[in-house]
Design a protein around this motif. Structure first.
Motif, PDB file in Angstrom:
ATOM      1  N   ARG A 237       0.839  -1.209   0.000  1.00  0.00           N
ATOM      2  CA  ARG A 237       0.000   0.000   0.000  1.00  0.00           C
ATOM      3  C   ARG A 237       0.871   1.256   0.000  1.00  0.00           C
ATOM      4  N   ASP A 238       1.982   1.195   0.696  1.00  0.00           N
ATOM      5  CA  ASP A 238       2.857   2.368   0.710  1.00  0.00           C
ATOM      6  C   ASP A 238       3.465   2.635  -0.667  1.00  0.00           C
ATOM      7  N   ILE A 239       3.813   1.572  -1.363  1.00  0.00           N
ATOM      8  CA  ILE A 239       4.382   1.746  -2.707  1.00  0.00           C
ATOM      9  C   ILE A 239       3.336   2.374  -3.633  1.00  0.00           C
ATOM     10  N   ALA A 240       2.125   1.814  -3.601  1.00  0.00           N
ATOM     11  CA  ALA A 240       1.064   2.355  -4.455  1.00  0.00           C
ATOM     12  C   ALA A 240       0.764   3.808  -4.079  1.00  0.00           C
ATOM     13  N   ALA A 241       0.784   4.102  -2.789  1.00  0.00           N
ATOM     14  CA  ALA A 241       0.487   5.469  -2.333  1.00  0.00           C
ATOM     15  C   ALA A 241       1.554   6.445  -2.821  1.00  0.00           C
ATOM     16  N   ALA A 242       2.816   6.035  -2.770  1.00  0.00           N
ATOM     17  CA  ALA A 242       3.898   6.928  -3.198  1.00  0.00           C
ATOM     18  C   ALA A 242       3.747   7.251  -4.685  1.00  0.00           C
ATOM     19  N   VAL A 243       3.447   6.233  -5.504  1.00  0.00           N
ATOM     20  CA  VAL A 243       3.282   6.467  -6.942  1.00  0.00           C
ATOM     21  C   VAL A 243       2.103   7.413  -7.186  1.00  0.00           C
ATOM     22  N   TYR A 244       1.026   7.159  -6.470  1.00  0.00           N
ATOM     23  CA  TYR A 244      -0.152   8.017  -6.614  1.00  0.00           C
ATOM     24  C   TYR A 244       0.195   9.471  -6.261  1.00  0.00           C
ATOM     25  N   ARG A 245       0.917   9.624  -5.171  1.00  0.00           N
ATOM     26  CA  ARG A 245       1.256  10.984  -4.726  1.00  0.00           C
ATOM     27  C   ARG A 245       2.188  11.681  -5.714  1.00  0.00           C
ATOM     28  N   LYS A 246       3.124  10.920  -6.259  1.00  0.00           N
ATOM     29  CA  LYS A 246       4.030  11.527  -7.228  1.00  0.00           C
ATOM     30  C   LYS A 246       3.227  12.018  -8.431  1.00  0.00           C
ATOM     31  N   ARG A 247       2.324  11.152  -8.906  1.00  0.00           N
ATOM     32  CA  ARG A 247       1.526  11.542 -10.083  1.00  0.00           C
ATOM     33  C   ARG A 247       0.610  12.716  -9.771  1.00  0.00           C
ATOM     34  N   ASN A 248       0.014  12.672  -8.593  1.00  0.00           N
ATOM     35  CA  ASN A 248      -1.005  13.648  -8.265  1.00  0.00           C
ATOM     36  C   ASN A 248      -0.441  14.991  -7.821  1.00  0.00           C
ATOM     37  N   TYR A 249       0.673  14.960  -7.102  1.00  0.00           N
ATOM     38  CA  TYR A 249       1.195  16.206  -6.521  1.00  0.00           C
ATOM     39  C   TYR A 249       2.562  16.597  -7.089  1.00  0.00           C
ATOM     40  N   ASP A 250       3.176  15.710  -7.811  1.00  0.00           N
ATOM     41  CA  ASP A 250       4.525  15.925  -8.339  1.00  0.00           C
ATOM     42  C   ASP A 250       5.446  16.525  -7.267  1.00  0.00           C
ATOM     43  N   PHE A 251       5.549  15.808  -6.163  1.00  0.00           N
ATOM     44  CA  PHE A 251       6.286  16.349  -5.024  1.00  0.00           C
ATOM     45  C   PHE A 251       7.788  16.468  -5.267  1.00  0.00           C
ATOM     46  N   ASP A 252       8.351  17.418  -4.526  1.00  0.00           N
ATOM     47  CA  ASP A 252       9.795  17.577  -4.510  1.00  0.00           C
ATOM     48  C   ASP A 252      10.385  16.777  -3.352  1.00  0.00           C
ATOM     49  N   LYS A 253       9.557  16.639  -2.292  1.00  0.00           N
ATOM     50  CA  LYS A 253       9.909  15.757  -1.183  1.00  0.00           C
ATOM     51  C   LYS A 253       8.617  15.088  -0.734  1.00  0.00           C
ATOM     52  N   CYS A 254       8.717  13.832  -0.342  1.00  0.00           N
ATOM     53  CA  CYS A 254       7.583  13.176   0.305  1.00  0.00           C
ATOM     54  C   CYS A 254       8.109  12.663   1.642  1.00  0.00           C
ATOM     55  N   ILE A 255       7.555  13.220   2.717  1.00  0.00           N
ATOM     56  CA  ILE A 255       8.091  12.988   4.049  1.00  0.00           C
ATOM     57  C   ILE A 255       7.154  12.091   4.855  1.00  0.00           C
ATOM     58  N   TYR A 256       7.708  11.084   5.511  1.00  0.00           N
ATOM     59  CA  TYR A 256       6.915  10.189   6.353  1.00  0.00           C
ATOM     60  C   TYR A 256       7.415  10.292   7.780  1.00  0.00           C
ATOM     61  N   VAL A 257       6.540  10.642   8.690  1.00  0.00           N
ATOM     62  CA  VAL A 257       6.952  10.763  10.090  1.00  0.00           C
ATOM     63  C   VAL A 257       6.352   9.608  10.893  1.00  0.00           C
ATOM     64  N   THR A 258       7.195   8.719  11.349  1.00  0.00           N
ATOM     65  CA  THR A 258       6.717   7.615  12.208  1.00  0.00           C
ATOM     66  C   THR A 258       7.784   7.304  13.257  1.00  0.00           C
ATOM     67  N   SER A 259       7.414   6.456  14.204  1.00  0.00           N
ATOM     68  CA  SER A 259       8.395   6.076  15.222  1.00  0.00           C
ATOM     69  C   SER A 259       9.555   5.330  14.555  1.00  0.00           C
ATOM     70  N   ALA A 260      10.698   5.353  15.228  1.00  0.00           N
ATOM     71  CA  ALA A 260      11.888   4.716  14.676  1.00  0.00           C
ATOM     72  C   ALA A 260      11.673   3.214  14.497  1.00  0.00           C
ATOM     73  N   GLY A 261      10.684   2.666  15.179  1.00  0.00           N
ATOM     74  CA  GLY A 261      10.371   1.248  15.034  1.00  0.00           C
ATOM     75  C   GLY A 261      10.030   0.872  13.596  1.00  0.00           C
ATOM     76  N   GLN A 262       9.636   1.855  12.788  1.00  0.00           N
ATOM     77  CA  GLN A 262       9.271   1.545  11.399  1.00  0.00           C
ATOM     78  C   GLN A 262      10.381   1.881  10.399  1.00  0.00           C
ATOM     79  N   SER A 263      11.563   2.178  10.908  1.00  0.00           N
ATOM     80  CA  SER A 263      12.644   2.588   9.994  1.00  0.00           C
ATOM     81  C   SER A 263      12.954   1.527   8.939  1.00  0.00           C
ATOM     82  N   LEU A 264      12.974   0.277   9.350  1.00  0.00           N
ATOM     83  CA  LEU A 264      13.294  -0.782   8.394  1.00  0.00           C
ATOM     84  C   LEU A 264      12.223  -0.865   7.302  1.00  0.00           C
ATOM     85  N   HIS A 265      10.965  -0.803   7.731  1.00  0.00           N
ATOM     86  CA  HIS A 265       9.865  -0.829   6.761  1.00  0.00           C
ATOM     87  C   HIS A 265      10.080   0.220   5.670  1.00  0.00           C
TER      88      HIS A 265
END
Ligand code: ARG
Length: 578
Positions: free
Chosen positions: A324-352
């Motif tokens: 879902r994260d991969i699909a979401a990133a592609v969608y966001r790139k297409r939809n917003y053409d971002f220069d940065k896409c930032i994800y804020v989560t606990s360090a427990g998800q760093s590997l993910h």
């Protein structure tokens, strides 16, 4: 400060060429970053260390400093009133005229003094808060919510277009469990009455019962839950209606907390939103031969990158969190053409994040390097780690409520006649929690101690808000501020305050570069300390010299504007009166 450092750099560079010849010129570009702040401002305001040069110049550092000193004293760099030697250092004293101009500039630009335009025409997508529906919104979410929103405010302040996305955890097997639990033990009335709490307790109950069954070697409830989720995935109308209802109930609750924080989102597209956007990406993974089957599941092997495999599909073909994260990133790139896409989560998800960022890269998306994971440490209360699944958690709303109650009591005691008592208690209570949380480097684990957070004399939110209110009341009493003259005999305290304020643009810039809101909270405390010293030592309203009074009031306005803006950048409200 940057302009001043540039002036010094150019002066040192040309002096070096004049003294030692063009071949030994110290490049001006290297100088601004080498400049230091002397530990005691009585020595000077900026220092140039000569140690590193001694090898190329074959000269002891004090001698280098002395030669440069002689040359620079002939023509002082613009904005500098004196150059001094201190051992191997060359110290510069900033001219009062420069600080007077700076004060005027600060007052003129006011709340926009720390703004930038390097983000103009660029878009940043920020994915933060993102609680899981029907699960408690607990203190562990404080980090993602306030760090995420601060980063959004900071980027906006630098000119970026910002899209804040709440990537709600609104899909997954927990909905199967919840549907089963609802049919077995739930009631419409109870949910309507108790909202998300009721959902959470149903969820906790079914998890406990599934566990008990497991221990007894049974899995009826687990199977039923899986079946209900499959029905939901296949579009079963009744289950879809329940899912949507659970989601709405949860959102209504989260929004109360967001309102207290003054946070709004541009999109609530959660995990479910990407259901129909995953097949395309899975197909690309297949076409590019990136997937392999491992024990029935489809994975992307990441051994070459020293990471465990990224799971794309379970053995029954259902999708996973990374998919879902991969699909979401592609969608966001297409939809917003971002220069940065930032994800804020606990360090427990760093590997993910490291895993699926790599997968996006392997898929050939050339914007993979525009994805940023911003992790943060854990929070505990009184040394206790916070549980998540058992329901034995500290809810964010309860934490805020406790802080607000305590503030109400303090206000009741100290300033019972204040208008907007409730609003003020909320701003100070919630602000105290956020400030305490954002005061340390985000990776540091935090032990939350309520009384420390509320201490008006500590480095806290209430202290900063109180200082803000103080500047406000001074300015209110003063009415219009006259034109300030050039001040030629500034006291050390006045100088310090002007210098502290003038650092605002540097602070906002580094807070963005390091994605570190604590740079702003710490800076807010620097301003408060410098202002309160000034307030004690320098009479403002009772100052007899009219020009001096105008200068001090102009400075006070600078403090109010910059402190107010700094607090807003880290999600903290600032009442006019406390
Ligand atoms: N819902 C997740 C959690 O509570 C956080 C989601 C973070 N964002 C993302 N795109 N994965 O752990």
């Amino acid at each position: 400060m940057d302009k001043l450092k540039q002036n010094i750099a150019e002066a040192i560079s040309s002096a070096s060429a004049e003294i030692w010849g063009e071949a030994l010129r110290i490049p001006a570009d290297n100088i601004p970053d080498a400049l230091e702040y002397p530990p005691d401002t009585a020595m000077g305001d900026l220092a140039f260390p000569c140690f590193k040069l001694s090898r190329t110049l074959r000269m002891a550092p004090p001698k280098i400093a002395a030669s440069l000193h002689a040359k620079l004293s002939e023509t002082l760099p613009t904005g500098i009133s004196e150059v001094r030697i201190a051992g191997g250092y060359l110290n510069f004293v900033i001219a009062d005229s420069y600080l007077s101009d700076k004060t005027r500039e600060i007052a003129e630009k006011g709340r926009d003094f720390g703004a930038h335009d390097f983000g103009k025409g660029k878009t940043v997508v920020l994915d933060y808060s993102s609680p899981n529906v029907a699960k408690p919104f607990h203190i562990g979410h404080l980090g993602t919510t306030v760090i995420g929103h601060s980063l959004k405010m900071l980027h906006k302040y630098a000119g970026y277009d910002c899209i804040g996305i709440n990537h709600l955890g609104d899909w997954g097997t927990q909905f199967g469990k919840l549907i089963v639990a609802y049919h077995k033990w739930g009631s419409k009335e109870a949910i309507e009455q108790n909202g998300v709490d009721e959902l959470v307790s149903l969820y906790v109950r079914i998890n406990n019962e599934i566990k008990a069954e497991e221990e007894a070697g049974i899995k009826t409830l687990a199977d039923e839950s899986r079946a209900e989720f499959t029905k939901l995935e296949q579009g079963d109308e009744e289950n879809l209606a329940l899912w949507k209802w659970f989601k709405d109930i949860s959102l209504a609750e989260y929004e109360k907390t967001y309102k207290q924080l003054g946070i709004t989102f541009d999109s609530y597209n959660g995990e479910a939103f990407y259901t129909d956007k995953m097949p395309e990406q899975v197909q690309i993974l297949k076409d590019k031969n990136l997937m392999k089957i491992d024990a029935g599941a489809s994975i992307v092997d990441l051994e070459a990158y020293n990471m465990p495999p990224c799971l794309i599909l379970k053995s029954d073909g259902s999708t996973l969190y990374p998919t879902r994260d991969i699909a979401a990133a592609v969608y966001r790139k297409r939809n917003y053409d971002f220069d940065k896409c930032i994800y804020v989560t606990s360090a427990g998800q760093s590997l993910h994040f490291a895993q699926w960022f790599k997968v996006v890269d392997l898929m050939g998306y050339d914007w993979a390097d525009k994805l940023y994971h911003v992790p943060y440490g854990t929070v505990s209360i009184g040394g206790e780690k916070l549980a998540t699944r058992t329901g034995n958690v500290i809810l964010l709303r309860d934490l805020f409520a406790t802080a607000i109650d305590k503030c109400r009591a303090i206000i009741e005691e100290k300033n019972p006649n204040i208008e907007n008592k409730e609003e003020t208690a909320e701003a100070v209570g919630v602000g105290a929690v956020i400030f305490y949380y954002l005061y340390g480097n985000r990776m540091r684990d935090i032990n939350f101690i309520m009384n420390d957070a509320l201490d008006f004399n500590g480095n806290t939110g209430p202290y900063a808000q109180y200082t803000y209110a103080r500047t406000n009341s001074i300015l209110e009493k003063a009415g219009t501020i006259g034109e300030m003259p050039d001040v030629s005999d500034m006291t050390a305290t006045e100088r310090e305050l002007v210098k502290t304020l003038s650092l605002f643009p540097n602070k906002t810039e580094s807070a963005i570069a390091e994605m570190e809101p604590s740079i702003i909270t710490r800076y807010a405390i620097d301003i408060c300390n410098a202002f309160n010293r000034f307030y004690q030592e320098c009479p403002i309203m009772t100052c007899e010299d009219e020009g001096r009074r105008a200068f001090r009031l102009t400075l006070t306005k600078g403090v109010r504007d910059i402190l107010g803006r700094a607090l807003e950048l880290v999600c903290i409200k600032h009442p006019d009166k406390i």
